[in-house]
Design a protein around this motif. Structure first.
Motif, PDB file in Angstrom:
ATOM      1  N   MET A 163      78.423  16.842  26.519  1.00 45.69           N
ATOM      2  CA  MET A 163      79.653  16.595  27.263  1.00 45.69           C
ATOM      3  C   MET A 163      80.181  17.897  27.871  1.00 45.69           C
ATOM      4  O   MET A 163      80.327  18.915  27.182  1.00 45.69           O
ATOM      5  N   PHE A 164      80.471  17.836  29.166  1.00 44.63           N
ATOM      6  CA  PHE A 164      80.959  18.992  29.916  1.00 44.63           C
ATOM      7  C   PHE A 164      82.388  18.749  30.399  1.00 44.63           C
ATOM      8  O   PHE A 164      82.763  17.616  30.714  1.00 44.63           O
ATOM      9  N   SER A 165      83.139  19.822  30.486  1.00 41.16           N
ATOM     10  CA  SER A 165      84.494  19.752  31.038  1.00 41.16           C
ATOM     11  C   SER A 165      84.419  19.654  32.552  1.00 41.16           C
ATOM     12  O   SER A 165      83.622  20.340  33.196  1.00 41.16           O
ATOM     13  N   ARG A 166      85.275  18.810  33.118  1.00 40.12           N
ATOM     14  CA  ARG A 166      85.312  18.678  34.580  1.00 40.12           C
ATOM     15  C   ARG A 166      85.694  19.994  35.248  1.00 40.12           C
ATOM     16  O   ARG A 166      85.400  20.204  36.424  1.00 40.12           O
ATOM     17  N   THR A 167      86.326  20.888  34.494  1.00 35.21           N
ATOM     18  CA  THR A 167      86.741  22.189  35.051  1.00 35.21           C
ATOM     19  C   THR A 167      85.919  23.336  34.461  1.00 35.21           C
ATOM     20  O   THR A 167      86.293  24.499  34.597  1.00 35.21           O
ATOM     21  N   GLY A 168      84.777  23.001  33.819  1.00 35.31           N
ATOM     22  CA  GLY A 168      84.023  24.041  33.118  1.00 35.31           C
ATOM     23  C   GLY A 168      82.566  24.154  33.502  1.00 35.31           C
ATOM     24  O   GLY A 168      81.748  24.614  32.690  1.00 35.31           O
ATOM     25  N   ASP A 188      73.377   2.051  34.564  1.00 35.40           N
ATOM     26  CA  ASP A 188      73.856   1.427  35.794  1.00 35.40           C
ATOM     27  C   ASP A 188      75.199   2.010  36.205  1.00 35.40           C
ATOM     28  O   ASP A 188      75.394   2.420  37.348  1.00 35.40           O
ATOM     29  N   LYS A 189      76.134   2.095  35.249  1.00 40.30           N
ATOM     30  CA  LYS A 189      77.443   2.665  35.543  1.00 40.30           C
ATOM     31  C   LYS A 189      78.118   3.115  34.257  1.00 40.30           C
ATOM     32  O   LYS A 189      77.774   2.668  33.160  1.00 40.30           O
ATOM     33  N   VAL A 190      79.076   4.035  34.402  1.00 39.93           N
ATOM     34  CA  VAL A 190      79.869   4.519  33.278  1.00 39.93           C
ATOM     35  C   VAL A 190      81.336   4.389  33.683  1.00 39.93           C
ATOM     36  O   VAL A 190      81.743   4.882  34.738  1.00 39.93           O
ATOM     37  N   ASP A 191      82.122   3.716  32.855  1.00 41.09           N
ATOM     38  CA  ASP A 191      83.529   3.466  33.177  1.00 41.09           C
ATOM     39  C   ASP A 191      84.447   3.971  32.079  1.00 41.09           C
ATOM     40  O   ASP A 191      84.082   4.003  30.894  1.00 41.09           O
ATOM     41  N   LYS A 192      85.643   4.360  32.490  1.00 41.24           N
ATOM     42  CA  LYS A 192      86.710   4.715  31.551  1.00 41.24           C
ATOM     43  C   LYS A 192      87.596   3.496  31.343  1.00 41.24           C
ATOM     44  O   LYS A 192      88.181   2.969  32.296  1.00 41.24           O
ATOM     45  N   LYS A 193      87.680   3.043  30.104  1.00 38.47           N
ATOM     46  CA  LYS A 193      88.589   1.943  29.789  1.00 38.47           C
ATOM     47  C   LYS A 193      89.976   2.483  29.512  1.00 38.47           C
ATOM     48  O   LYS A 193      90.972   1.969  29.993  1.00 38.47           O
ATOM     49  N   VAL A 199      82.444  10.025  31.767  1.00 36.81           N
ATOM     50  CA  VAL A 199      82.027   9.543  33.088  1.00 36.81           C
ATOM     51  C   VAL A 199      81.457  10.700  33.906  1.00 36.81           C
ATOM     52  O   VAL A 199      80.386  10.579  34.529  1.00 36.81           O
ATOM     53  N   PHE A 200      82.148  11.839  33.878  1.00 37.94           N
ATOM     54  CA  PHE A 200      81.720  13.018  34.632  1.00 37.94           C
ATOM     55  C   PHE A 200      80.374  13.547  34.142  1.00 37.94           C
ATOM     56  O   PHE A 200      79.457  13.797  34.934  1.00 37.94           O
ATOM     57  N   SER A 201      80.229  13.698  32.836  1.00 38.17           N
ATOM     58  CA  SER A 201      79.027  14.323  32.274  1.00 38.17           C
ATOM     59  C   SER A 201      77.787  13.472  32.475  1.00 38.17           C
ATOM     60  O   SER A 201      76.723  13.981  32.865  1.00 38.17           O
ATOM     61  N   LEU A 202      77.877  12.175  32.217  1.00 36.91           N
ATOM     62  CA  LEU A 202      76.715  11.313  32.391  1.00 36.91           C
ATOM     63  C   LEU A 202      76.389  11.129  33.868  1.00 36.91           C
ATOM     64  O   LEU A 202      75.218  10.991  34.241  1.00 36.91           O
ATOM     65  N   GLY A 203      77.394  11.171  34.713  1.00 36.67           N
ATOM     66  CA  GLY A 203      77.148  11.101  36.146  1.00 36.67           C
ATOM     67  C   GLY A 203      76.424  12.323  36.671  1.00 36.67           C
ATOM     68  O   GLY A 203      75.565  12.229  37.569  1.00 36.67           O
ATOM     69  N   ARG A 204      76.726  13.499  36.106  1.00 32.65           N
ATOM     70  CA  ARG A 204      76.092  14.751  36.542  1.00 32.65           C
ATOM     71  C   ARG A 204      74.592  14.770  36.231  1.00 32.65           C
ATOM     72  O   ARG A 204      73.833  15.475  36.903  1.00 32.65           O
ATOM     73  N   VAL A 205      74.166  14.035  35.213  1.00 39.97           N
ATOM     74  CA  VAL A 205      72.739  14.032  34.890  1.00 39.97           C
ATOM     75  C   VAL A 205      71.939  13.568  36.101  1.00 39.97           C
ATOM     76  O   VAL A 205      70.908  14.156  36.448  1.00 39.97           O
TER      77      VAL A 205
END
Length: 496
Positions: free
Chosen positions: A172-177, A140-145, A118-124
């Motif tokens: 894919m990127f780390s939310r803390t990286g 349109d959206k990215v969700d975590k199931k 979710v984080f990585s695709l949103g950052r694009v």
């Protein structure tokens, strides 16, 4: 940006050497070997952040090796699972459900979960600076199931979505990286950044936390050279183990001894483009652009500039794509026709090129051939990547240029009228949109029409398809036959 051949050294754009795809992707837990390998390249990246810096050099070094995506491209250009072990597509083709591998961590130790998808695709959309990010505007959206399930919902069906995820856009990127992407990349891949000696080399070390099969080489050093002769000498004297992309094909005879060297010759998707600035005189005139195309003897150019290695293609589509058609017959070599189109007028133009071997060699031939029809091309080599990217790519301050666009399936760059080609034809963009949303057959039919339209409009000239030429010490294995993806996959390289 769009792939470019220089990019061995540059980013996704245009670099003089082609990026190599493929490689091994086993997922067992073997132990990494202790030996290291050194691979020669010609254009060092300016930094390590391919989310904000154009060029092919960065993804060539880091994608698949340091950063991984949910999927990747194999050497045949087929999409294969990577961080996603599988995915399902809804009947309406708008919902993709990705099942992620378990127990995956980043090199920092942080776990990889659906939150990072979710984080990585949103950052694009929110943080990336490159023009190519628009390829994921269809999301349109990215969700975590749950931790191992991510669901991507598209605005409409898209044939290009999954393919785009196999490029740097899907990393894919780390939310803390992501605090210092230019200097400290943090990924899930089999390698992590070891030492970067600016102006000299980048060393990648095996990632001890890697979730899959350990790479055969414990470390890989990317050694950067200013010219082809220096790189050739380094292999001849044992300074490096591999030349990633031969920059002086006429020198291959030096490596003819099979007891000392192995030569790989395959294909790439790198189109060496003779660009013409469609946005200003004289190349805002279609007849002048067409005259240029008739004035180029592509076989003679290829024989002279690149020792006959490579393939004339006549369009922005390589033979590895399903919609490829040989368009070399659209503009056969015909100086008389070129002069007729020019109507007796003569022109003097600036040819601003990267100071890369293939571009310099090709420019000399183009200059000579254009002179025969009344076009004087003043060649101005620019330091690559920094100066070329600034003056030509960003500012569009040029009349003609030559660059190897190495990104896969990059014909869509012509749909952006602000791109450095300054090409503007709404009909082309409509064909691309129809191709993306339609059936596979419609995609193929529409993209064939789009390639024909580019050729008819003489939006550029396509000098040749860049070859994948690799030379290595005898005993080095795992070398990629073809360079279809953005990355040079080091994971399969080993010494016998």
């Amino acid at each position: 940006m769009r792939r470019i051949g220089i990019w061995i050294a540059l980013g996704g754009l245009l670099l003089g050497t082609a990026a190599c795809g493929g490689g091994s992707g086993g997922r067992s837990g073997e132990t990494a070997a202790k030996e290291s390998l050194s691979v020669g390249f010609v254009a060092e990246p300016a930094n390590l952040d391919f989310t904000s810096t154009e060029g092919a050099a960065i993804p060539q070094a880091l994608l698949v090796n340091v950063y991984e995506g949910l999927v990747k491209l194999d050497q045949d250009g087929k999409i294969q699972p990577l961080l996603a072990e599988k995915w399902d597509v809804s009947p309406d083709r708008k919902t993709y459900t990705f099942t992620l591998h378990k127990n995956v961590t980043f090199s920092s130790g942080a776990p990889f979960t659906a939150d990072d998808v979710v984080f990585s695709l949103g950052r694009v959309k929110t943080d990336w600076k490159l023009k190519i990010k628009s390829q994921l505007d269809v999301i349109d959206k990215v969700d975590k199931k749950d931790d191992t399930t991510a669901v991507v919902t598209l605005k409409r069906p898209s044939n290009g979505f999954l393919y785009a995820l196999a490029t740097r856009l899907g990393a894919m990127f780390s939310r803390t990286g992501v605090a210092d992407l230019a200097n400290k990349p943090v990924g899930t891949g089999p390698y992590q950044l070891g030492v970067w000696k600016r102006g000299d080399s980048i060393r990648l070390d095996a990632n001890p936390r890697y979730w899959g099969a350990k790479p055969a080489a414990g470390a890989v050093t990317l050694k950067y050279f200013k010219d082809a002769t220096a790189m050739n000498n380094a292999l001849l004297t044992g300074g490096i183990d591999v030349i990633s992309s031969v920059q002086a094909p006429e020198s291959l005879q030096q490596f003819a001894d099979p007891n000392r060297f192995t030569t790989i010759e395959g294909t790439t998707n790198g189109e060496v483009v003779l660009s013409m600035n469609n946005g200003r005189p004289p190349f805002d005139d279609k007849k002048v652009r067409q005259a240029v195309r008739y004035a180029i003897d592509h076989k003679a150019l290829l024989d002279t500039a690149w020792a006959g290695r490579g393939k004339p293609i006549g369009s922005m589509v390589p033979p590895t794509d399903p919609w490829y058609e040989d368009r070399t017959g659209d503009y056969p070599y015909d100086p008389a026709k070129a002069k007729e189109l020019l109507g007796g007028k003569t022109y003097t133009v600036k040819m601003r090129i990267p100071n890369l071997p293939y571009a310099v060699a090709s420019a000399q031939v183009v200059k000579s051939q254009l002179a025969q029809v009344g076009i004087t091309a003043d060649i101005e080599p620019l330091e690559f990547p920094a100066r070329w990217l600034d003056v030509v790519f960003k500012q569009g301050d040029y009349d003609m240029s030559i660059i190897n666009h190495v990104e896969p399936r990059d014909m869509g760059i012509f749909a952006d009228k602000s791109y450095y080609f300054r090409y503007d034809n709404p009909a082309f963009g409509k064909l691309l949109a129809s191709a993306d949303e339609g059936s596979e057959q419609q995609q193929t039919d529409d993209l064939k029409q789009a390639a024909k339209l580019l050729s008819d409009d003489a939006a550029a000239d396509w000098l040749f398809l860049f070859p994948n030429l690799i030379v290595a010490k005898k005993g080095v294995t795992g070398l990629p036959q073809n360079a279809i993806a953005e990355s040079f996959d080091f994971t399969g390289l080993a010494k016998q």
